[in-house]
Structure formats: C-alpha cells, structure tokens
Design an enzyme around this catalytic site. Sequence first.
Site, PDB file in Angstrom:
ATOM      1  N   SER A 240       0.848  -1.180   0.000  1.00 46.32           N
ATOM      2  CA  SER A 240       0.000   0.000   0.000  1.00 46.32           C
ATOM      3  C   SER A 240       0.889   1.236   0.000  1.00 46.32           C
ATOM      4  O   SER A 240       2.114   1.123   0.027  1.00 46.32           O
ATOM      5  CB  SER A 240      -0.898   0.008   1.248  1.00 46.32           C
ATOM      6  N   LYS A 241       0.251   2.380   0.009  1.00 43.97           N
ATOM      7  CA  LYS A 241       1.005   3.642  -0.054  1.00 43.97           C
ATOM      8  C   LYS A 241       2.023   3.776   1.075  1.00 43.97           C
ATOM      9  O   LYS A 241       3.022   4.471   0.940  1.00 43.97           O
ATOM     10  CB  LYS A 241       0.040   4.823  -0.003  1.00 43.97           C
ATOM     11  N   ARG A 242       1.744   3.082   2.168  1.00 41.00           N
ATOM     12  CA  ARG A 242       2.681   3.151   3.303  1.00 41.00           C
ATOM     13  C   ARG A 242       4.068   2.657   2.910  1.00 41.00           C
ATOM     14  O   ARG A 242       5.064   3.011   3.514  1.00 41.00           O
ATOM     15  CB  ARG A 242       2.178   2.288   4.462  1.00 41.00           C
TER      16      ARG A 242
END
Length: 477
Positions: A240-242
Amino acid sequence: MTDTVRVRFAPSPTGFLHIGGARTALFNWLYARHHSGTFILRIEDTDRSRSTDEYIDAIIGGMKWLGLDWDEGPFRQTDRFDVYRDYVKKLVDEGKAYYCYCSSEELEARRQEALNQGKTPKYDGRCRKLREPVPGRTPAVRFRMPQEGYTVVDDMIKGKVEFENVQLDDLIILRSDGTPTYNLTVVVDDVDMKITHVIRGDDHLNNTPKQIQLYQAFGYPLPRFAHLPMILGADKTRLSKRHGATSVMAYYEMGYLPDALINYLVRLGWSYGDQEVFTREELVRYFSFENVGKAAAVFNPEKLLWLNQQYIMASAPERLAELVVPFLLRENVIAEGQPVDMDWLARAIKTLQERAKTLADLARSLRYYLVEDVGYDAKAKDKFLNEKSLPLLKDLKADLEALSGFTHQELERVFRAIVEKHGVKLGALAQPVRVAVTGGTESPGIFEVLDVMGKEKTMKRIGKAIAAIGENPPGKE
Ligand code: GLU
C-alpha cells in the site's frame, strides 16, 4: 474454444494504475505475446459511483507508458448493459436464474438475524420456487447456484482449489434497478470475448467458483485460470502507499524507465533461473506460468532503483536525451522553449549515465553543462580556487586560448605540460578546473567534461574563477 490464446486485463477505474494492476496487465500481455495470441483491454466501470473518466485515462496512460499494447478494446462495461440483460434473460428463460422480490430491508433484517445466531449470512432461497410475481415490487434476478457438491478451480499457479457449493450464495446478477452485478458482467464478457485464460490477482479466487457456475450455465467451456499471488511490502502486509509509491505513473514522475519497471514487475512472482535483467524479447520468449511461484512477492524499492540504474547505464545516450528533456524542464535546468542540441546533449549524457539512478538524477547532474553560469560549492571554492591554483589557472587559460582544437587529447597535452612546468601533480590543476567549470569537486573525467563543455564555456568559466580568486584572496575574508 479457439486454440489461440485470448486474454484480457480488466481494471476497475476506481484508482490509478498501480503496481499490482500493472503486474497483472504485464502477465496477461506476456502470455498473449508468447503465444501470439490476443490481448484485450476491458474497463470494468459498472460501479459508477467510484469509476471516473480521469482514472480510465490514467490507466490507459500507464499502459501506454509501459508499452503494454492491446489488440482489442478498450471496451467499457457501461456500454454493454444490453448485452448483459440479454444473457440474464437467457438464464431466466432456461430456469437457471429466477426473480427475487425480497426487499433490501428484508434481506438486511435476515442477514442481521443470521449474524446474531452466529451463522454465515446467506440468501435463504425463498424466491426460488415462486411462480407468480409479487405485486408492487420490482424484482432483482438471482442465479440458481447448485446446493450440493463441489466446484473445483483448476489453477495454473495454485493447482486444484475446492469450494463447497453449499457455501455459494444464489447471487444477484441483475439488481432491481436493472443494473448487472460484478460476477455476471465479468463472465458474460469473458464468454462474449471468447477469453481462453483468466489471469488476475488472487484476491479474486473466492469469486471464481461462482463464476465457474455461471460459465457452465452459459454452456461455455471453462477458461484456464491463473491467480497471481499478492504483492506485499517489506513488512509482509499487503502493498500500500505506506510502502512508498504504488502508482505506476509516480515512477514515471520519479524518472524510472518503463523497461526497468517492466523488468522489476515481471520478477514479482516470475523467475527464470537466476537471471535478473531481461530484454522485452527475452521476456516474451521465456514467459510461462510454470515459472510463476505460489508465494506472495515482496516489493523492494531498492532493487527497482538498482534495476533502473542498470537500464540507464545500458541505454543509448540518444534515447536518454529524449527522455530527460521533461526532467531538465522540471529541475529548471533549461527553460521552456529553450533550444537544446540533442546530439550534444547525448554526448553530455554519455559522460554521466554511469552514475545516474533515475532520469531526475541525470537531469540534475547535467546542470553545469546546460546553465549559463555555475555557482560554486563554498567548501570546494575555498579549497581549490585560491592563490595556490591561480598561476596554474592563468597558464591554462593562456594555453587553451592558443589551442586550435579542443579534443580530449589536446586538452590532456596542455594540462600535462602545465603541471610539469609547476612541478605539481595533475590533481593540483584538475580539481581547481573542475570547481571552476562544474561548481563542485565531483564530475566525470575532466578532459571528457571539457570536451563536451566546449571551448567557449570552458574559457569563460576559467576566466570567472580567476577573477573570483582575485576578488577574494585568502586571508582577506
Ligand atoms: N475488475 C476487476 C479488478 O479490477 C478484475 C476482474 C477480473 O480480472 O476478473 O479487480
């Protein structure tokens, strides 16, 4: 089923093209190209509240940038509602689907009740045997799922995966507002588009038994399935964007080459011995599902960066010259409309491409070649532009002025003569010149740099450095 491979990439345009989607597209594309088959692009935009034209354009832009060309489409599911309704009607006519008059409130109440009793909610089948319409209500259409036995997904990656039919719901295929639902549209399109292989992320595996029942109801031979293992971040949670940029076009923005990203994506699940770097032709030639692993793949941004560097190193400088221009503009190295001699730019790039990890890096490192004037790094200036280097620089200026040519060889001859005369090492002249010309102490070989820089700019910058020393002699600061 025809013998030729027909595959599709079927993104829902509810976001940008991301790493996972691009890998799915790539595996479909490679499979099609390997088998000289057909690759279809289908936009699954029936969720109108979340799908946007902007995302459709972005997905198409991402595919084009990656060079994943398609042979048919892009088809949009929202253009095909008539087709879906025809297929639903056929199922109803054959008794394979039925009208359901239960209202959403009733369904919700029953769902809650099941949950309260600790049961898995499931449609209780009460409209299955209805003969007559319920007055005052507009029905949805439900698919009559088998209630016994098993459905087996024979997956090219995962092997045989069994599902108990009793777990499969009589799913709604057409809502009471006349819109078709996800599982129906996928299967109708795969049937209608004569898809032979369904290659997608394994988050869809649970839908597959329901879809298999639908293919069978339509009398269509089952396509082969390949459910690709998930992509995880370094901490082993779903990417994910994390974990950094996940949108494909973010990598374009950062200065990655599409071939490097393709090479990276293919290795998220596929391998070929221990080879790491592949040309596209090699990928097409070697690709098969036998070499796709079952385990989830871990996204490693450092490895992607390393690959990008390998690709920049191996690229023709002329191609890099074309690719780097937008980055030169963005980094304010050149101005909009400023003419750039592309052959010369390619020569400049040739001196730097070994060191650049991204096109943005390359653009920044090209700065001293392209700007009118360089500023000096303060430390470098103190250390190298001073009384000690002044006589050397002055001699150099005079000797270079007298030179008729300005080649690597001639430059080297002049430099050597000067350091010999002054009894110093080459560095005692090369470093001050480097600071004068590039503003700092790091650059490719000085003769290469000057050769590309050309006589005019070099003389101007050496002149400026001499003047700067004169204005600011040591001890007077
Ligand atoms: N539209 C689905 C998605 O974007 C893919 C469906 C499929 O490949 O069967 O996840």
